[in-house]
Design a protein around this motif. Structure first.
Motif, PDB file in Angstrom:
ATOM      1  N   TYR A  49       0.854  -1.196   0.000  1.00  0.00           N
ATOM      2  CA  TYR A  49       0.000   0.000   0.000  1.00  0.00           C
ATOM      3  C   TYR A  49       0.886   1.241   0.000  1.00  0.00           C
ATOM      4  O   TYR A  49       1.989   1.227   0.565  1.00  0.00           O
ATOM      5  CB  TYR A  49      -0.881   0.018   1.251  1.00  0.00           C
ATOM      6  CG  TYR A  49      -2.092  -0.865   1.164  1.00  0.00           C
ATOM      7  CD1 TYR A  49      -3.333  -0.347   0.802  1.00  0.00           C
ATOM      8  CD2 TYR A  49      -2.010  -2.226   1.452  1.00  0.00           C
ATOM      9  CE1 TYR A  49      -4.457  -1.156   0.731  1.00  0.00           C
ATOM     10  CE2 TYR A  49      -3.126  -3.051   1.374  1.00  0.00           C
ATOM     11  CZ  TYR A  49      -4.344  -2.505   1.013  1.00  0.00           C
ATOM     12  OH  TYR A  49      -5.454  -3.311   0.925  1.00  0.00           O
ATOM     13  N   TRP A  63      -7.064   3.930   2.097  1.00  0.00           N
ATOM     14  CA  TRP A  63      -6.795   3.539   0.703  1.00  0.00           C
ATOM     15  C   TRP A  63      -7.634   2.305   0.399  1.00  0.00           C
ATOM     16  O   TRP A  63      -7.485   1.264   1.033  1.00  0.00           O
ATOM     17  CB  TRP A  63      -5.315   3.238   0.520  1.00  0.00           C
ATOM     18  CG  TRP A  63      -4.899   3.037  -0.915  1.00  0.00           C
ATOM     19  CD1 TRP A  63      -4.756   1.841  -1.566  1.00  0.00           C
ATOM     20  CD2 TRP A  63      -4.579   4.047  -1.866  1.00  0.00           C
ATOM     21  NE1 TRP A  63      -4.353   2.064  -2.861  1.00  0.00           N
ATOM     22  CE2 TRP A  63      -4.246   3.401  -3.076  1.00  0.00           C
ATOM     23  CE3 TRP A  63      -4.541   5.438  -1.805  1.00  0.00           C
ATOM     24  CZ2 TRP A  63      -3.868   4.099  -4.220  1.00  0.00           C
ATOM     25  CZ3 TRP A  63      -4.173   6.138  -2.942  1.00  0.00           C
ATOM     26  CH2 TRP A  63      -3.845   5.475  -4.129  1.00  0.00           C
ATOM     27  N   ALA A 101      -3.884  -6.329   4.052  1.00  0.00           N
ATOM     28  CA  ALA A 101      -5.034  -5.474   4.354  1.00  0.00           C
ATOM     29  C   ALA A 101      -5.379  -5.450   5.836  1.00  0.00           C
ATOM     30  O   ALA A 101      -5.178  -6.426   6.554  1.00  0.00           O
ATOM     31  CB  ALA A 101      -6.255  -5.944   3.560  1.00  0.00           C
ATOM     32  N   ARG A 211      -5.928   0.413   5.469  1.00  0.00           N
ATOM     33  CA  ARG A 211      -5.522  -0.377   4.291  1.00  0.00           C
ATOM     34  C   ARG A 211      -6.697  -1.296   3.967  1.00  0.00           C
ATOM     35  O   ARG A 211      -6.867  -2.342   4.583  1.00  0.00           O
ATOM     36  CB  ARG A 211      -4.258  -1.186   4.581  1.00  0.00           C
ATOM     37  CG  ARG A 211      -3.088  -0.368   5.100  1.00  0.00           C
ATOM     38  CD  ARG A 211      -1.980  -1.320   5.566  1.00  0.00           C
ATOM     39  NE  ARG A 211      -0.919  -0.653   6.293  1.00  0.00           N
ATOM     40  CZ  ARG A 211      -0.915  -0.433   7.608  1.00  0.00           C
ATOM     41  NH1 ARG A 211      -1.958  -0.814   8.337  1.00  0.00           N
ATOM     42  NH2 ARG A 211       0.105   0.150   8.195  1.00  0.00           N
TER      43      ARG A 211
END
Length: 280
Positions: A49, A63, A101, A211
């Motif tokens: 990321y 994001w 994530a 994330r």
């Protein structure tokens, strides 16, 4: 697997270039262009990321990245499921994207169709996640208006990280109570019965989840795209033709003007193309 784009500039050590000008030593470009199996760490670096201070993150609380697969003729699924379009390399990247994530955002219908289970902790990502201050596994965040969810599924009964349910403030109170009693956390991201896709990133960021990864389905991805909330698309192009009437990877009303994304990278393995695009 090999990188098709972008290729780093060849590295030629000064001494090697002097001694063997016609045969410089192989550098990073040769290593990434060679067809070989990449390690999970190499894939994690390739799909990292953007940092919080990266200019592409300016003005954004988090994001939101999407990961989708499509056949050559544009089908997002076959017989209602994306798995028939997948492959070994696609599943490795799927695992890496989850390993990076904080939360995986998914629509309720996709949970039902794909038989979603809780995300699992993977030892290969343990140190990376700990260093980033992340939980051992990402939370699954289910987007649902009516909260008609099967609360006996392992997603709700056996999560390593508590499952999140995103809904609107107008959701049925009895269903909100049932979801909470099942152990999931209910987050409100809309004023009516449904979720406002433009609010999802901020609501999850308030919980420390910046994330974000969405795996669809097409309706949810279309809503994120229409709201201007999608920051990145990781699209696996599978070397299959499916025909039929399967939906595209994003559904819903058309954007008034198609939004341009910039190509970040392309990897290839066994005929699959793994592309990564960012909002321009």
């Amino acid at each position: 697997m090999r990188r098709l784009f972008p290729l780093p500039a060849p590295h030629v050590p000064a001494r090697a270039a002097e001694e063997h000008p016609a045969h410089p030593a192989p550098g990073p470009a040769a290593a990434e262009a060679a067809d070989r199996e990449w390690t999970p760490d190499e894939l994690a670096d390739a799909y990292a990321y953007p940092a919080a201070d990266d200019p592409v993150r300016a003005g954004r609380t988090g994001w939101l990245r999407a990961n989708m697969v499509s056949s050559l003729d544009g089908a997002a699924h076959h017989d209602g499921r994306s798995q028939p379009l997948s492959g070994a390399a696609d599943m490795r990247i799927f695992g890496v994207l989850r390993g990076l994530a904080d939360a995986v955002v998914v629509g309720a219908e996709t949970v039902r169709q794909e038989g979603y289970r809780p995300a699992r902790a993977r030892a290969v990502f343990a140190a990376r996640r700990a260093a980033a201050g992340q939980a051992p596994a990402p939370a699954i965040a289910v987007v649902s208006a009516g909260l008609e969810l099967d609360l006996t599924l392992p997603l709700f009964t056996e999560p390593l990280t508590p499952t999140l349910v995103l809904t609107g403030t107008g959701a049925p109170p009895d269903r909100v109570r049932a979801v909470r009693e099942a152990g999931a956390q209910v987050l409100f991201a809309g004023e009516g019965t449904g979720v406002d896709p433009a609010r999802v990133t901020a609501v999850l960021a308030e919980r420390g989840h910046t994330r974000l990864l969405t795996e669809g389905g097409p309706s949810l991805l279309g809503q994120f795209a229409a709201a201007g909330a999608l920051d990145e698309l990781c699209l696996s192009l599978a070397p299959f033709v499916a025909a039929g009437d399967a939906q595209r990877i994003a559904g819903g009303p058309a954007l008034p003007v198609p939004e341009r994304f910039a190509l970040v990278s392309v990897l290839e393995e066994a005929g699959f193309l793994f592309t990564r695009y960012r909002r321009s």
